[in-house]
Design an enzyme around this catalytic site. Structure first.
Site, PDB file in Angstrom:
ATOM      1  N   GLY A   1      -8.598   6.494  -0.594  1.00  0.00           N
ATOM      2  CA  GLY A   1      -8.093   7.611   0.199  1.00  0.00           C
ATOM      3  C   GLY A   1      -6.799   7.301   0.923  1.00  0.00           C
TER       4      GLY A   1
ATOM      5  N   GLY B   1      -9.969  -0.610 -14.366  1.00  0.00           N
ATOM      6  CA  GLY B   1     -10.715  -1.672 -15.033  1.00  0.00           C
ATOM      7  C   GLY B   1     -10.540  -1.603 -16.544  1.00  0.00           C
TER       8      GLY B   1
ATOM      9  N   LYS C   1       0.865  -1.181   0.000  1.00  0.00           N
ATOM     10  CA  LYS C   1       0.000   0.000   0.000  1.00  0.00           C
ATOM     11  C   LYS C   1       0.901   1.229   0.000  1.00  0.00           C
ATOM     12  CE  LYS C   1      -4.453  -1.248   0.864  1.00  0.00           C
ATOM     13  NZ  LYS C   1      -5.677  -0.736   0.287  1.00  0.00           N
ATOM     14  N   SER C   2       0.423   2.330  -0.504  1.00  0.00           N
ATOM     15  CA  SER C   2       1.208   3.557  -0.397  1.00  0.00           C
ATOM     16  C   SER C   2       1.277   3.943   1.078  1.00  0.00           C
ATOM     17  CB  SER C   2       0.560   4.685  -1.201  1.00  0.00           C
ATOM     18  OG  SER C   2       0.757   4.475  -2.576  1.00  0.00           O
TER      19      SER C   2
ATOM     20  N   CYS D   1      -1.755  10.030  -6.686  1.00  0.00           N
ATOM     21  CA  CYS D   1      -3.050   9.602  -6.157  1.00  0.00           C
ATOM     22  C   CYS D   1      -4.114  10.643  -6.500  1.00  0.00           C
ATOM     23  CB  CYS D   1      -3.005   9.410  -4.647  1.00  0.00           C
ATOM     24  SG  CYS D   1      -4.631   8.970  -3.974  1.00  0.00           S
TER      25      CYS D   1
END
Lengths: 263, 309
Positions: free
Chosen positions: B76, B222, B49-50, B133
């Protein structure tokens, strides 16, 4: 599959001061043990296990715990809510002589399971335990099914004091079951796992609860150590072969940030 | 021959990945066991994960919304913070010889450097700078990846400090992406990761008359983003010499081969986990091998790239 459906709440049943069952008139097609993600699209979105599911309606039983469930408790029949699902693994419908052990507000999913097991012709014994008589839910519903039903509270207000695990211990000693299903608080389920170690031939399945966000197996928040399986996809129902391997079970879970919180 | 996995093994910045598939940041990489489970199922490189200076719970739900061509998410940047996050990486890396990319997110150079120093002390193999992000602009404004100057500043500062290779994860939601890619390369980036989610986009529930996502908008992923990802990777590949992790909309083996032909060295697979399940990684590996057999390629690096622009 992830299609979201927004519809009015059909009916709300007060189980007690802090537990309500929300009914929706919709064919869900969920299996026992599966869950939906329910949202008001304002306060949040959380997973809830299906407690009833018939061809024309389904229900989820919700305990008021935080701001989101508080907002749900302000809803009235006719108010709109949005759900997606059903998701996750389900209880197998197996066994001829079956023991179901529930604890507190985690018991209701066993009601839907009981109905399906009865349809399949199984003999059922249901144990429902809670801290107090007020916290025992679904008593009338279980009593109306043709099964052996036992209630117990920690306080002993129904004649005997103890936990559903205490009753399960006696039942397991006195009867021969070929399947056990458990849904309850994690420490209660851990006590059941310890108890069931004495019955190495007996198959069992537990319904787990972890913090879920995506519910579709992507975000990884609900993976459980050491297997790394996702409780939203490979769970929330796990069988004995998996449960005996879990090191995190009854020890800790991870919160929304992924930080371990110990029980 | 067909099932010989060594044929799809890839050398990446001095490390050996068993397969060309990368678990991108934000997908499954929150816990050590989640990393293990993904690797066991055929993923070659795992991205965490970041990780941020402090833990983040992320946005309230709904954080996922599906539509015809894919999905939006506004997780988030939920993560347990750099300390706990690296503990998960270390726990995994202690037992498994699988390269791990540690993704980090910050909004200042100082914080990026602090995070990098902590990654230096971990078992992580690469550090990836999440400069892109799309879901925290309420807090932090435009992603850093929108500016080639900022990208260059951060990359070169981190390169001064990092003891391991540095990957820049960039955004497709910018003008002049190739200039930003070349700026990252000139600043010393060892590799690029393209693309982060597209958009952001928005979906509305017309019954409740509200945005579906709690954060109103979310990054799009996707199948629908694949053409954009392919274009971004191909343009970058045409202009830079450093390797590229191509990610975005890859759902099957043929998509993965497309990404390789566009110039990617490794292929990210994330949102496809939803439709494809955990078996998607092995399915894609097998499909790549099938493609290689069909055209007589012995190893994955024999698959030709398109001619550069």
């Amino acid at each position: 599959m992830l299609k979201r459906i927004t519809l009015p709440v059909a009916e709300i049943v007060n189980e007690n001061e802090t537990i309500r069952t929300f009914y929706f008139e919709k064919k869900l097609g969920a299996l026992p043990g599966q869950f939906i993600m329910l949202s008001d699209l304002v306060t949040g979105e959380k997973p809830f296990s299906i407690s009833e599911c018939e061809s024309g309606y389904f229900g989820v039983t919700i305990k008021k715990l935080g701001t989101f469930t508080q907002a749900l408790f302000e809803k009235k029949p006719g108010d709109l809510l949005s759900y997606r699902g059903a998701y996750g693994s389900s209880f197998s419908i197996s066994g001829r002589n079956v023991l179901l052990v529930g604890g507190g507000y985690a018991t209701p999913p066993l009601y839907y399971l009981s109905k399906e097991l009865l349809k399949a012709g199984a003999e059922l014994t249901v144990v429902n335990g809670a801290r107090s008589k007020k916290e025992l839910v679904f008593c009338e519903r279980f009593s109306n099914l043709s099964l052996s039903y036992q209630r117990i509270t920690d306080a002993g207000c129904l004649g005997r004091a103890g936990s559903s695990v205490d009753i399960a211990q006696v039942l397991l000693e006195e009867n021969h079951y070929d399947m056990v299903y458990v849904s309850g608080p994690e420490l209660m389920m851990r006590a059941m796992r310890n108890l069931l170690q004495n019955y190495p031939e007996l198959n069992y399945e537990f319904l787990f609860e972890r913090y879920m966000k995506c519910a579709i197996g992507i975000c990884g928040n609900c993976t459980i150590d050491p297997l790394g399986i996702r409780l939203c996809v490979e769970g929330p129902v796990l069988a004995r072969d998996k449960i005996v391997q879990l090191t995190e079970f009854g020890e800790y879970h991870r919160n929304a940030a992924g930080i371990k919180e110990y029980f | 021959m067909k099932n010989d996995r060594s044929r799809i093994s890839v050398e990446f910045l001095g490390k050996r990945a068993a397969t060309p598939l990368v678990l991108p940041a934000g997908i499954m990489g929150m816990t050590w066991s989640g990393m293990k489970y993904t690797w066991e199922n055929g993923c070659g490189i795992i991205t965490s994960k970041s990780l941020t200076m402090e833990p983040r719970k992320g946005h309230a739900g709904p954080v996922i919304a599906e539509f015809e061509g894919g999905m939006l998410n506004c997780m988030g940047l939920c993560n347990p913070g750099i300390e706990e996050g690296l503990a998960e990486v270390n726990e995994f890396r202690k037992f498994y010889e699988v390269p791990v990319i540690v993704s980090i997110f910050a909004t200042t150079i100082d914080d990026f450097l602090t995070l990098t120093q902590k990654v230096n002390e971990s078992r992580g193999d690469f550090v990836e700078l999440n400069l892109s992000c799309p879901n925290v602009s309420d807090e932090y404004g435009l992603p850093l990846a929108a500016s080639k100057i900022k990208v260059a500043e951060i990359v070169s500062a981190v390169k001064m400090v990092s003891k391991i290779p540095v990957i820049a994860k960039l955004s497709p939601n910018v003008s002049g992406l190739t200039e930003i890619c070349t700026a990252a390369e000139a600043a010393g980036a060892d590799a690029l990761c393209l693309i982060n989610t597209l958009g952001p986009g928005m979906l509305i529930d017309i019954d409740l008359q509200r945005s579906v996502l709690s954060n109103r908008t979310g990054g799009m992923s996707g199948p629908c983003v694949k053409p954009v990802a392919l274009r971004a990777v191909f343009e970058a590949y045409s202009r830079v010499k450093i390797p590229i992790i191509g990610t975005g909309g890859v759902s099957n083996g043929r998509d993965a081969v497309e990404m390789l032909m566009a110039g990617a060295s490794l292929v990210g697979v994330g949102s496809a986990l939803y439709e494809g399940g955990i078996g998607i990684f092995e399915q894609i590996n097998q499909d790549i091998l099938t493609y290689m057999d069909q055209y007589g390629y012995g190893t994955i690096t024999d698959i030709p790239r398109l001619e550069k622009m």
